[in-house]
Design a protein around this motif. Structure first.
Motif, PDB file in Angstrom:
ATOM      1  N   PRO A  78       0.803  -1.233   0.000  1.00  0.00           N
ATOM      2  CA  PRO A  78       0.000   0.000   0.000  1.00  0.00           C
ATOM      3  C   PRO A  78       0.830   1.275   0.000  1.00  0.00           C
ATOM      4  O   PRO A  78       0.400   2.294  -0.534  1.00  0.00           O
ATOM      5  N   ARG A  79       2.023   1.245   0.564  1.00  0.00           N
ATOM      6  CA  ARG A  79       2.862   2.449   0.568  1.00  0.00           C
ATOM      7  C   ARG A  79       3.370   2.768  -0.838  1.00  0.00           C
ATOM      8  O   ARG A  79       3.388   3.924  -1.254  1.00  0.00           O
ATOM      9  N   LEU A  80       3.779   1.752  -1.553  1.00  0.00           N
ATOM     10  CA  LEU A  80       4.222   1.948  -2.931  1.00  0.00           C
ATOM     11  C   LEU A  80       3.066   2.456  -3.792  1.00  0.00           C
ATOM     12  O   LEU A  80       3.223   3.390  -4.584  1.00  0.00           O
ATOM     13  N   ILE A  81       1.906   1.852  -3.619  1.00  0.00           N
ATOM     14  CA  ILE A  81       0.720   2.251  -4.383  1.00  0.00           C
ATOM     15  C   ILE A  81       0.366   3.703  -4.090  1.00  0.00           C
ATOM     16  O   ILE A  81       0.027   4.471  -4.999  1.00  0.00           O
ATOM     17  N   GLN A  82       0.484   4.120  -2.830  1.00  0.00           N
ATOM     18  CA  GLN A  82       0.152   5.490  -2.457  1.00  0.00           C
ATOM     19  C   GLN A  82       1.134   6.490  -3.064  1.00  0.00           C
ATOM     20  O   GLN A  82       0.744   7.549  -3.560  1.00  0.00           O
ATOM     21  N   ILE A  83       2.416   6.155  -3.040  1.00  0.00           N
ATOM     22  CA  ILE A  83       3.425   7.042  -3.625  1.00  0.00           C
ATOM     23  C   ILE A  83       3.152   7.232  -5.118  1.00  0.00           C
ATOM     24  O   ILE A  83       3.177   8.356  -5.640  1.00  0.00           O
ATOM     25  N   ILE A  84       2.874   6.143  -5.804  1.00  0.00           N
ATOM     26  CA  ILE A  84       2.588   6.212  -7.240  1.00  0.00           C
ATOM     27  C   ILE A  84       1.317   7.006  -7.492  1.00  0.00           C
ATOM     28  O   ILE A  84       1.238   7.823  -8.415  1.00  0.00           O
ATOM     29  N   SER A  85       0.313   6.801  -6.653  1.00  0.00           N
ATOM     30  CA  SER A  85      -0.957   7.518  -6.786  1.00  0.00           C
ATOM     31  C   SER A  85      -0.757   9.022  -6.644  1.00  0.00           C
ATOM     32  O   SER A  85      -1.371   9.824  -7.366  1.00  0.00           O
ATOM     33  N   ASN A  86       0.115   9.424  -5.732  1.00  0.00           N
ATOM     34  CA  ASN A  86       0.386  10.846  -5.514  1.00  0.00           C
ATOM     35  C   ASN A  86       1.022  11.504  -6.739  1.00  0.00           C
ATOM     36  O   ASN A  86       0.910  12.715  -6.930  1.00  0.00           O
ATOM     37  N   LEU A  87       1.694  10.697  -7.554  1.00  0.00           N
ATOM     38  CA  LEU A  87       2.377  11.216  -8.737  1.00  0.00           C
ATOM     39  C   LEU A  87       1.585  10.966 -10.027  1.00  0.00           C
ATOM     40  O   LEU A  87       2.047  11.300 -11.121  1.00  0.00           O
ATOM     41  N   ARG A  88       0.396  10.400  -9.883  1.00  0.00           N
ATOM     42  CA  ARG A  88      -0.397   9.959 -11.033  1.00  0.00           C
ATOM     43  C   ARG A  88      -0.605  11.063 -12.079  1.00  0.00           C
ATOM     44  O   ARG A  88      -0.409  10.854 -13.278  1.00  0.00           O
ATOM     45  N   GLU A  89      -0.997  12.254 -11.623  1.00  0.00           N
ATOM     46  CA  GLU A  89      -1.343  13.294 -12.581  1.00  0.00           C
ATOM     47  C   GLU A  89      -0.108  13.833 -13.308  1.00  0.00           C
ATOM     48  O   GLU A  89      -0.181  14.190 -14.483  1.00  0.00           O
ATOM     49  N   GLN A  90       1.031  13.884 -12.602  1.00  0.00           N
ATOM     50  CA  GLN A  90       2.260  14.288 -13.284  1.00  0.00           C
ATOM     51  C   GLN A  90       2.631  13.259 -14.362  1.00  0.00           C
ATOM     52  O   GLN A  90       3.050  13.617 -15.459  1.00  0.00           O
ATOM     53  N   PHE A  91       2.468  11.980 -14.024  1.00  0.00           N
ATOM     54  CA  PHE A  91       2.749  10.933 -15.003  1.00  0.00           C
ATOM     55  C   PHE A  91       1.791  11.052 -16.187  1.00  0.00           C
ATOM     56  O   PHE A  91       2.177  10.856 -17.343  1.00  0.00           O
ATOM     57  N   TYR A  92       0.522  11.362 -15.890  1.00  0.00           N
ATOM     58  CA  TYR A  92      -0.497  11.381 -16.932  1.00  0.00           C
ATOM     59  C   TYR A  92      -0.183  12.433 -17.989  1.00  0.00           C
ATOM     60  O   TYR A  92      -0.395  12.220 -19.180  1.00  0.00           O
TER      61      TYR A  92
END
Length: 224
Positions: free
Chosen positions: A152-166
């Motif tokens: 869940p920590r990895l998933i949360q970190i990635i989620s926080n960066l989702r829009e920049q990635f998008y």
């Protein structure tokens, strides 16, 4: 500037936050192009609000790096630079390599079924030629890999960066010649992950992100 921009009212959020979210989404999805000027009066009129929440939203967008203030010109959408791209993709590459390795180790049968379905949907999106659909399907494909890590920590970190990635995801799917490469790399990832080949999955993911970086850099140089 497109006429499609609409403000999505939310009774639980202050108007300034609603305007900020609306403009932010328009920038991230490419509705506002890099370098496009953001005129307070025009935006206020289109959104049906006063200039104050628009001005506040633009200031917040500047803090996020999505907007820059140009002397004697005003606000404009920040251009995607090679440095920005490398910074974002360095982070993304590290996180996604780890996710691919963990997914290969931990993905269960249900996860494999979801990944197979996501691959099929991505192929349909590629065939459609709809760049927004391709970007969304690409994101959903990678989300299944993230979920399979069970971290869940990895998933949360990635989620926080989702829009920049998008924002960058939209840039590389614009290159239609690259679509078949994307699809083939997804197929390679599925085979490696579902076969439990951790190191192979990591290496394929690294190649996948690196190819995206090279594609976007090439496009940036052609545009600017």
């Amino acid at each position: 500037m497109s006429d499609k921009l609409k403000v999505n009212m939310n009774e639980y959020l202050p108007l300034r936050d609603v305007v900020f979210n609306t403009l932010r989404q328009a920038i991230i999805t490419g509705e506002f192009a890099p370098g496009e000027r953001l005129m307070e009066i025009a935006l206020a009129n289109r959104l049906g609000v006063s200039r104050t929440p628009v001005r506040e939203a633009i200031r917040k967008l500047e803090l996020e790096g999505l907007v820059v203030m140009i002397p004697r010109k005003g606000a404009e959408v920040a251009r995607i630079t090679e440095k920005d791209l490398r910074d974002v993709l360095e982070v993304r590459c590290s996180l996604e390599e780890l996710a691919a390795e963990l997914a290969a180790e931990r993905m269960d049968e249900e996860g494999k079924a979801k990944l197979d379905k996501a691959l099929q949907e991505f192929e349909v999106a590629i065939e459609s030629g709809d760049n927004a659909a391709i970007a969304d399907s690409d994101m959903e494909f990678h989300d299944i890999i993230f979920d399979a890590t069970g971290n869940p920590r990895l998933i949360q970190i990635i989620s926080n960066l989702r829009e920049q990635f998008y924002r960058y995801r939209l840039e590389y799917v614009k290159d239609t010649d690259y679509h078949i490469v994307l699809l083939n790399e997804h197929k390679e990832l599925v085979n490696a992950i579902e076969s439990g080949k951790k190191e192979e999955a990591r290496q394929i993911m690294k190649k996948h992100i690196t190819n995206q970086e090279m594609t976007v850099i090439r496009n940036i140089k052609e545009e600017y």
